[in-house]
Enzyme design. Sequence first.
Site, PDB file in Angstrom:
ATOM      1  N   HIS A 129       0.809  -1.222   0.000  1.00 27.92           N
ATOM      2  CA  HIS A 129       0.000   0.000   0.000  1.00 27.92           C
ATOM      3  C   HIS A 129       0.845   1.276   0.000  1.00 27.92           C
ATOM      4  O   HIS A 129       0.523   2.259   0.679  1.00 27.92           O
ATOM      5  CB  HIS A 129      -0.956  -0.002   1.181  1.00 27.92           C
ATOM      6  N   HIS A 161     -10.102   1.207   0.229  1.00 24.54           N
ATOM      7  CA  HIS A 161      -9.879   0.075   1.135  1.00 24.54           C
ATOM      8  C   HIS A 161     -10.932   0.004   2.246  1.00 24.54           C
ATOM      9  O   HIS A 161     -10.601  -0.033   3.437  1.00 24.54           O
ATOM     10  CB  HIS A 161      -8.478   0.197   1.732  1.00 24.54           C
ATOM     11  N   GLU A 211     -11.684  -4.387  -3.240  1.00 26.52           N
ATOM     12  CA  GLU A 211     -10.821  -3.327  -3.752  1.00 26.52           C
ATOM     13  C   GLU A 211     -10.617  -3.487  -5.261  1.00 26.52           C
ATOM     14  O   GLU A 211      -9.882  -4.378  -5.697  1.00 26.52           O
ATOM     15  CB  GLU A 211      -9.454  -3.377  -3.074  1.00 26.52           C
TER      16      GLU A 211
END
Length: 380
Positions: free
Chosen positions: A134, A210, A341
């Site tokens: 991420h 997310h 996602e």
Amino acid sequence: MKEREQAFKVKCRHKSFHPVSIGGLIAALYLELWLLPIANAAHEKIGIYELKNGNFSAKFTNWGASLVSLIVPDKNGQLSDVVLGYDSVKDYINSSSPFGAIVGRVANRIKDARFTLNGNLYKLVANEGHNTIHGGSRGFSRVAWRVSGYKKGGAVPYIHFSYRSFDGEQGFPGDLIVSVTYVLIGHDTMTVTMKARALNKPTPVNLAQHTYWNLGGHNSGDILSHKVQIFGSHITPVNRELIPTGKIVPVTRTPYDFLKPHTVGSRIKDLPNGYDINYVLNGGKGNKVKRAAVVHHKKSGRVLELTTNAPGLQFSTSNWKKNFKGKGGHIYKAHAGLCLETQGFPDAVNHPNFPSQIVKKGKPYSHSMQIKFSTTRSSA
């Protein structure tokens, strides 16, 4: 802007109104917001912002451009918050989990925290063992975004967040301007539009929203009884560190087969660590809008339908080893929510056979999601 909004209000008075009719207005809104000057958001005040259209409402924070809550009715008209999260901004800032946030510059994992682009080796910040996840330890979910546009109510409630990422941030090349716009459409639909443009150097970009969803309500327990359908006939299998092997394999005759709806819990025991995998969405290559997933919660009757222009969908079932203290003091245990996602494929920078995520000056990135809610009294 005011003239366009007034014109839309006139259209809304007609019985023939349908969400599709607002497409032109929203496109104009995105363009106007996209052209706003972007400042560094490092000194932005962190707050909570609400969008509301009747009983359909959502709250956000500019910390990580995060979705904090989403209130929708069940089949009996009872309202519940279907998003896992926290009560305060402080909790979001201190959290180790990106609840509801926009993750990037590159969502998901990058093997060995490095990649090569145009002959140059870029070493990233490793924040999951020797890999990057991420965007690094200070990815886009861990920064303050600027609120560049905001309208709480009216015909088209929206909020627009923007952030300027500097050259070398977490090891990534080039200055990058990113934005996300959340819009409520009618009383049942939210759109999420993520954009990015490189200012000087080519760079990988893969943004993802997310949120952990629980259609029974964030405090209703686990999501194992949720019935899920995913419109992806292939996955990108991973190794023990959840790094893609580079292969693309069919889901048939595996626990990953959600081509026909079935409950999350019906096959999860066949996977030692639960679901956390990227699906290759059906519907062709490129930026075509396609169905991604449908989720149904029998007890509440709530249904979530997700469409996107992204090539992949990371489906995960909150397989965490420790509990989180969430809204109202509720304890989120393993499988308290599910993540949907939409994204580019994980570790695409190290797999030439995956769709490219490289963004260049003059060729911007655009990623859209539409999340529509409904209810059903079906016993299926």
